[in-house]
Design an enzyme around this catalytic site. Structure first.
Site, mmCIF file in Angstrom:
data_model
loop_
_atom_site.group_PDB
_atom_site.id
_atom_site.type_symbol
_atom_site.label_atom_id
_atom_site.label_comp_id
_atom_site.label_asym_id
_atom_site.label_seq_id
_atom_site.Cartn_x
_atom_site.Cartn_y
_atom_site.Cartn_z
ATOM 1 N N SER A 119 -3.924 99.990 46.887
ATOM 2 C CA SER A 119 -5.452 98.837 46.590
ATOM 3 C C SER A 119 -4.391 97.416 47.925
ATOM 4 C CB SER A 119 -5.602 97.966 45.359
ATOM 5 O OG SER A 119 -6.761 97.716 45.253
ATOM 6 N N ASP A 237 -15.009 106.416 45.549
ATOM 7 C CA ASP A 237 -14.551 104.927 44.886
ATOM 8 C C ASP A 237 -15.669 103.559 44.494
ATOM 9 O OD1 ASP A 237 -13.265 102.476 44.804
ATOM 10 O OD2 ASP A 237 -11.467 102.727 46.264
ATOM 11 N N HIS A 293 -11.186 105.328 42.401
ATOM 12 C CA HIS A 293 -10.314 104.216 42.902
ATOM 13 C C HIS A 293 -8.536 104.263 42.644
ATOM 14 C CE1 HIS A 293 -8.065 100.599 45.449
ATOM 15 N NE2 HIS A 293 -8.010 100.196 44.187
#
Length: 310
Positions: A119, A237, A293
């Site tokens: 991330s 996501d 995600h």
């Protein structure tokens, strides 16, 4: 499915010897292997290096796949709480400088290392590659990173909902004010396509590493020295907005509806970072996986990412 969730740190690997952690609790991890390759990973907002359900699980998995790995943890802050909070509030440029200092002082890393960011840790590690060539980063693996920033916070990570609400208010009211830029990590990679001039002028972190104001030839040279720059996109996501940022894409300038790929963007056509040249040389790798995600199976990780760490 084995799930990796809520990451915000970075980890380093030297092939066959050691690991470094840095970030919230341990936001940077480096596995030093006997070939002088490091695997460094940086986690996402709201996580800590020592969470057994996220970073701790990644660490254990890699140790099982790469026998004999040694782990050295670096903490930004004196406690796990401080380390986690730094993922929200500590100036990203200061975090990057801290990591660069630590890497340069470790003689075990002088031969180079591989880096993996999860991330927001992905773009933070890219800053390390561009700003700190010694020791040299060999491969950079971005797992759900936001290299063109974000323009939305649909699902703020972390367990403190009141912090997420406060972040949303700050971003909506003044993402590019000096106070918010210096003290809110997410604001430092907030990219407002409707206010492009404000973004380019006042973004303290993202606009700098993406060469939005001036072209720093050193940044370009250092990034181009990578052997591989691997970008992983999560097709389902619901946290990153727009998800195309995970492949260095973003909205076309002046609006927030129509998207453009990396190859269509000015950063590529003007080759401000050397990405076009890297692409032509086969140094850019674009991977995609079905999932939300940072959700992937151990099998997928081993098949697709481990080869770049060995």
């Amino acid at each position: 499915m084995w799930r990796s969730t809520r990451f915000s740190a970075c980890s380093l690997f030297l092939p066959h010897l050691a690991v470094l952690n840095f970030g919230c609790c341990c936001q940077v991890y480096g596995w030093v292997l006997d070939t002088r390759l490091i695997y460094c990973y940086w986690m996402m907002t709201g996580d800590s290096c020592c969470n057994p359900l996220s970073m701790g699980a990644i660490k254990k998995m890699v140790e099982e796949e790469v026998p004999g790995i040694y782990v050295l943890s670096l903490m930004i802050g004196k406690t796990v709480v401080q380390d986690t909070e730094n993922g929200f509030f500590m100036d990203v440029n200061e975090q990057v400088s801290f990591v660069c200092d630590q890497l340069s002082q470790d003689p075990k890393l002088k031969g180079g290392y591989n880096a993996m960011g999860f991330s927001q840790g992905s773009q933070f590690l890219r800053a390390v590659a561009q700003r700190c060539p010694n020791p040299p980063m060999k491969n950079l693996i971005s797992v759900g990173g936001q290299h063109q920033g974000v323009f939305g916070l649909p699902r703020c990570p972390g367990e403190s909902s009141h912090i997420c609400e406060w972040i949303r208010k700050m971003l909506n009211s003044g993402a590019y004010t000096d106070t918010v830029q210096k003290h809110l990590v997410q604001a430092q990679y907030w990219h407002d396509p409707l206010n492009d001039d404000l973004y380019k002028k006042h973004s303290l972190f993202l606009a700098d590493i993406n060469q939005e104001r001036v072209v720093n030839e050193t940044y370009k040279k250092n990034l181009m020295s990578l052997n591989k720059f691997v970008m992983v996109k999560f097709l389902q996501d619901t946290m990153v907005d727009p998800v195309d940022s995970e492949w260095f894409g973003f909205y076309k300038p002046g609006q927030d509806k129509e998207l453009e790929t990396l190859q269509e963007s000015a950063i590529y056509t003007e080759d401000r970072l050397g990405l076009a040249e890297m692409d032509s040389a086969g140094k850019l790798v674009f991977l995609a996986t079905d999932g939300d995600h940072l959700q992937f199976t151990r099998e997928w990780f081993n098949d697709n990412l481990l080869p770049y760490l060995r």
